[in-house]
Design an enzyme around this catalytic site. Structure first.
Site, PDB file in Angstrom:
ATOM      1  N   LYS A  44       0.982  -1.089  -0.045  1.00  0.00           N
ATOM      2  CA  LYS A  44       0.017   0.060  -0.043  1.00  0.00           C
ATOM      3  C   LYS A  44       0.799   1.072  -0.048  1.00  0.00           C
ATOM      4  CE  LYS A  44      -3.658   2.581   0.622  1.00  0.00           C
ATOM      5  NZ  LYS A  44      -4.765   2.981  -0.385  1.00  0.00           N
ATOM      6  N   CYS A 127      -2.933   9.581  -5.992  1.00  0.00           N
ATOM      7  CA  CYS A 127      -4.197   9.224  -5.192  1.00  0.00           C
ATOM      8  C   CYS A 127      -5.235  10.406  -5.347  1.00  0.00           C
ATOM      9  CB  CYS A 127      -3.614   9.119  -3.489  1.00  0.00           C
ATOM     10  SG  CYS A 127      -5.284   8.963  -2.797  1.00  0.00           S
TER      11      CYS A 127
HETATM   12  O1  RRO Z   1      -6.006   5.149  -0.399  1.00  0.00           O
HETATM   13  C1  RRO Z   1      -6.567   5.638  -1.360  1.00  0.00           C
HETATM   14  O2  RRO Z   1      -7.835   6.357  -1.276  1.00  0.00           O
HETATM   15  C2  RRO Z   1      -6.169   5.550  -2.802  1.00  0.00           C
HETATM   16  C3  RRO Z   1      -4.878   5.806  -3.271  1.00  0.00           C
HETATM   17 BR1  RRO Z   1      -3.574   6.075  -1.969  1.00  0.00          BR
HETATM   18  C4  RRO Z   1      -4.625   5.596  -4.682  1.00  0.00           C
HETATM   19  O3  RRO Z   1      -3.611   5.959  -4.975  1.00  0.00           O
HETATM   20  N1  RRO Z   1      -5.647   5.327  -5.430  1.00  0.00           N
HETATM   21  C5  RRO Z   1      -7.015   5.109  -4.891  1.00  0.00           C
HETATM   22  O4  RRO Z   1      -7.665   4.944  -5.735  1.00  0.00           O
HETATM   23  N2  RRO Z   1      -7.135   5.124  -3.593  1.00  0.00           N
END
Ligand code: RRO
Length: 310
Positions: A44, A127
């Site tokens: 993650k 993100c």
């Molecule tokens: O954690 C998120 O809300 C998230 C991330 Br870091 C990302 O790069 N892409 C996404 O769809 N959700």
């Protein structure tokens, strides 16, 4: 069938890997990926401090995909720095995904995590779900500044996870940024940001954060993902291998990403829906398809997409 992949000089036992996002936050989840048929262990995206993420409900599944506004829940980079050496025993590449809240955080995290020996590092510029923060990948100057400061701090192959682009000029500009920053590989695409799903029965949004706006993933985004893989392959194939992400649910989907120019493919929404067995299933499906079509390896398919004569 030979399903191995090579990204920036690193060999992956399978070209089918997990995407940063679902089920790769805790040590247990990362170990489970180690035991699975995934060709790599991708973390993650990690931030400086641990984050609980956005308020729930923040993830919604529907038959054609998913909508998320997780808000970067993760344990903070110090924890991943402890995990990475312990994940080495699985003998497959580890990709550390890095996300800062500002340029200094990207530097601090990437520099430190590099010293812990992941095989590759991915800088997440895309993100869509941090409240009040735009996606860095849509700001060329800010992206270039971050990548140029991070590059010398990282000894491993350095990749960038990009948002989807919808006009060729945007892919061209970003390709220039990646070349000038001496980036080694590209991961496309992150979720399609700031999508909205409405439940007509309740007349309501389906997730709480940002009044229902979130990142769209899964089968419904495959054409957008393929277009971005293809565009970056045309712009960068000599210099930077591509990890294709978006809409991979079957071996055929993985095959299409390879044809478009991906050297490996990463699975997000379908992994969240189906669990760890998906890596085995997709490997078998892709292997059978390649055999039927007379290919001897996944690598032999990369970029072989045919276009029509004028
Ligand atoms: O954690 C998120 O809300 C998230 C991330 Br870091 C990302 O790069 N892409 C996404 O769809 N959700």
């Amino acid at each position: 069938m030979r399903l191995a992949a090579e990204i920036a000089g690193v060999t992956f036992p399978s070209c089918i890997i997990n995407a940063s996002g679902p089920l790769c936050t805790t040590f247990e989840e990362l170990k489970a990926l180690g035991h699975s048929a995934s060709g790599a262990i991708v973390t993650k995206s990690m931030t400086k401090e641990a984050r609980a993420g956005n308020p729930e409900p923040r993830y919604y599944e529907f038959p054609q995909g998913s909508l998320n506004s997780m808000g970067l829940p993760n344990l903070g980079y110090q924890k991943y720095a402890e995990f990475i050496p312990r994940l080495k025993e699985f003998g497959k590449p580890i990709i550390a995904s890095v996300a800062g809240m500002n340029g200094h955080e990207y530097e601090e995290i990437a520099g430190y995590i590099s010293s812990k020996g992941p095989d590759l590092i991915e800088i997440n510029l895309s993100c869509p779900n941090i409240i009040g923060k735009p996606q860095l990948g849509y700001d060329w100057e800010a992206s270039e500044a971050v990548l140029k400061t991070v590059r010398p701090l990282v000894s491993q192959p350095l990749g960038v996870k990009l948002p989807p682009y919808f006009d060729p000029i945007h892919q061209e500009v970003m390709a220039g940024v990646l070349k000038r920053a001496r980036i080694d590989f590209v991961v496309v695409i992150n979720s399609v940001g700031n999508a909205l799903i409405i439940d007509p029965d309740t007349e309501q949004v389906v997730i709480r954060p940002k009044d229902g706006f979130g990142g769209l993933g899964g089968a419904c985004i495959k054409p957008v993902a393929l277009a971005n893989v293809r565009a970056f392959y045309q712009l960068l194939s000599e210099e930077m291998p591509i990890i294709g992400v978006g809409g991979i649910v079957s071996g055929v989907d993985a095959f299409e990403h390879l044809l478009a120019g991906a050297s490996a493919v990463a699975v997000g929404t379908a992994f969240a829906k189906e669990g760890l067995g998906i890596f085995q299933r997709l490997g078998e499906e892709l292997g059978q398809l390649l055999k039927q079509k007379g290919y001897s390896s996944a690598q032999g398919v990369i970029g072989k997409l045919r276009v029509m004569d004028d």
